[in-house]
Design a protein around this motif. Structure first.
Motif, short mmCIF file in Angstrom:
data_model
loop_
_atom_site.label_atom_id
_atom_site.label_comp_id
_atom_site.label_asym_id
_atom_site.label_seq_id
_atom_site.Cartn_x
_atom_site.Cartn_y
_atom_site.Cartn_z
N PRO A 37 -0.98 -44.74 -19.58
CA PRO A 37 -1.35 -46.16 -19.77
C PRO A 37 -0.21 -47.01 -20.33
CG PRO A 37 -2.42 -44.76 -21.41
CD PRO A 37 -1.81 -43.84 -20.39
N ARG A 38 0.79 -46.40 -20.93
CA ARG A 38 1.92 -47.17 -21.46
C ARG A 38 2.99 -47.44 -20.39
NH1 ARG A 38 4.56 -45.06 -26.39
NH2 ARG A 38 4.57 -47.12 -27.32
N LEU A 94 0.49 -31.19 -17.68
CA LEU A 94 0.22 -29.78 -18.01
C LEU A 94 -0.49 -29.10 -16.84
CD1 LEU A 94 -0.88 -30.07 -21.76
CD2 LEU A 94 1.40 -30.10 -20.75
N GLU A 125 -3.65 -32.42 -17.49
CA GLU A 125 -3.54 -33.40 -18.59
C GLU A 125 -2.12 -33.98 -18.65
OE1 GLU A 125 -4.47 -31.78 -22.43
OE2 GLU A 125 -4.08 -33.70 -23.44
N PHE A 126 -2.01 -35.22 -19.12
CA PHE A 126 -0.70 -35.86 -19.21
C PHE A 126 -0.30 -36.11 -20.67
CE2 PHE A 126 -2.50 -37.07 -15.11
CZ PHE A 126 -1.49 -36.67 -14.25
N ILE A 127 0.91 -35.67 -21.01
CA ILE A 127 1.49 -35.95 -22.33
C ILE A 127 2.61 -36.97 -22.09
CG2 ILE A 127 2.64 -34.96 -24.35
CD1 ILE A 127 -0.21 -33.90 -23.94
N TRP A 128 2.46 -38.15 -22.70
CA TRP A 128 3.34 -39.27 -22.33
C TRP A 128 4.20 -39.78 -23.49
CZ3 TRP A 128 0.72 -41.95 -25.81
CH2 TRP A 128 -0.68 -41.98 -25.79
N GLU A 129 4.65 -38.84 -24.32
CA GLU A 129 5.49 -39.28 -25.44
C GLU A 129 6.54 -38.20 -25.68
OE1 GLU A 129 7.24 -39.97 -29.04
OE2 GLU A 129 5.85 -38.30 -28.89
N ALA A 142 6.17 -35.51 -28.58
CA ALA A 142 5.01 -34.65 -28.30
C ALA A 142 5.34 -33.66 -27.17
CB ALA A 142 3.81 -35.51 -27.91
N LEU A 196 9.59 -55.72 -24.05
CA LEU A 196 9.13 -54.47 -24.66
C LEU A 196 8.58 -53.57 -23.56
CD1 LEU A 196 7.21 -55.88 -27.78
CD2 LEU A 196 9.37 -54.61 -27.82
N ILE A 197 8.63 -52.26 -23.78
CA ILE A 197 8.05 -51.32 -22.81
C ILE A 197 6.55 -51.55 -22.73
CG2 ILE A 197 9.80 -49.51 -23.13
CD1 ILE A 197 7.48 -48.06 -24.78
N THR A 253 2.12 -54.83 -20.94
CA THR A 253 1.96 -56.20 -21.42
C THR A 253 3.30 -56.93 -21.36
OG1 THR A 253 0.31 -55.35 -22.97
CG2 THR A 253 1.09 -57.61 -23.33
#
Lengths: 209, 209
Positions: free
Chosen positions: B48-49, B57, B61-65, B68, B124-125, B128
């Motif tokens: 979402p970012r 994974l 599942e998605f790890i987006w940072e 992490a 900004l990333i 928005t």
């Protein structure tokens, strides 16, 4: 160990809550930010960034960053787990923690520090002086609004931010939402899920700090 | 697993290097940021970012940072360790990683995104839109300068950022120093320790990415 804290600051509150949730007792030293004690040479030697929280380890080493402190305490006091019980859950906690800090905590801080007269010439944390930038007061408010909306959406149908368990992500988000009162922003009347979560998390004994 | 990357972006480079240092092979998907592929609905559903890196994974599942993702990979592939070999060393790696991101990476990004025309309306990333703020172009440069100075001081008498071992902190700092070329900032002629460290770390095969 020794925990360098300041009762009225939102940043060390995250570590304060983390310690209380762990049920451990760590001697605490107040660093009076109103008196600018964080810029004194004695404290700068502990933390070159001149911020709290700081954790002093038993061998005299200083850890001066919130997530690093929490990871260390999690390793040293695993129960109750506050950073997940599997590598996947831990990844979720860390990614949400980072998002909450960048999109939420830093947004509130941006608006606050660029507005309040006491931070004139110190719009960013740390020993280097940076002038306030008027446009950031409003940008920080817009970012905070977006963060509240996103968090409200995420919390729909969820009791906590990560899975069905209270974690560091909830601590960071609570500290952020409460910090937003400093820029006169509160949970909106239609953000029902954020409101429910906030009431539930605020009722924990660790939140009364 | 699957790694969502973009070869020309500094942020996923940290995960790219981390994966190569681990010596593992993870299928990679390029997300063309020039074509704004990160804002497409299919990708926004993953993250979402709307940023890379993202790690998918095995269960979808998605790890987006970044941090992490690195923590997850460290747990799954412990050798060679890139995040410390004890709780104390890990705390040092995480605190330096966070400082490098906040004081360095975000500073370069602040100057770059508020200057380059292609980021007009996206200073900004994330999905928005935020307008560029001219004052941040210079503030980001000053912050980057302070960061380079602080890192040079820290590296005096040290081979790596944390203890005598190559870690994620070095990866993050290398990505930051190289990203600074985008705002035409290089290591100054008198920053000898930073220069020595940069040459040494740049010579690693994982850095050729």
């Amino acid at each position: 160990m020794r925990f360098y804290d300041y009762q009225h600051a939102p940043s060390p509150r995250r570590v304060r809550m983390f310690i209380r949730e762990k049920g451990v007792n760590i001697p605490t030293v107040e660093v009076d930010l109103r008196e600018k004690a964080q810029y004194e040479t004695a404290f700068e030697r502990k933390n070159p960034r001149c911020t709290v929280p700081v954790l002093e380890l038993d061998d005299g080493e200083f850890i001066w960053e919130t997530l690093a402190i929490c990871e260390y305490l999690e390793a040293r006091y695993p129960d109750p787990p506050l950073m997940g019980s599997s590598p996947e859950q831990r990844a979720r906690v860390v990614m949400w923690y980072q998002r909450i800090v960048e999109d939420g905590f830093m947004a509130v801080s941006e608006s606050y520090r660029n507005f309040v007269k006491g931070f004139s010439g110190h719009a960013l944390i740390g020993p280097t002086g940076y002038p306030q930038i008027a446009d950031l007061v409003e940008r920080g408010r817009v970012r905070t609004q977006v963060f509240f909306d996103d968090l409200n959406t995420h919390l729909t149908g969820r009791e906590f931010i990560v899975d069905e368990v209270f974690t560091l992500a909830d601590i960071a988000a609570l500290a952020t939402v409460d910090f937003a009162k400093a820029i006169k922003m509160e949970i909106a009347h239609n953000q029902d899920d954020l409101k429910r979560w906030h009431q539930s998390v605020s009722a924990r004994p660790s939140a009364k700090t």
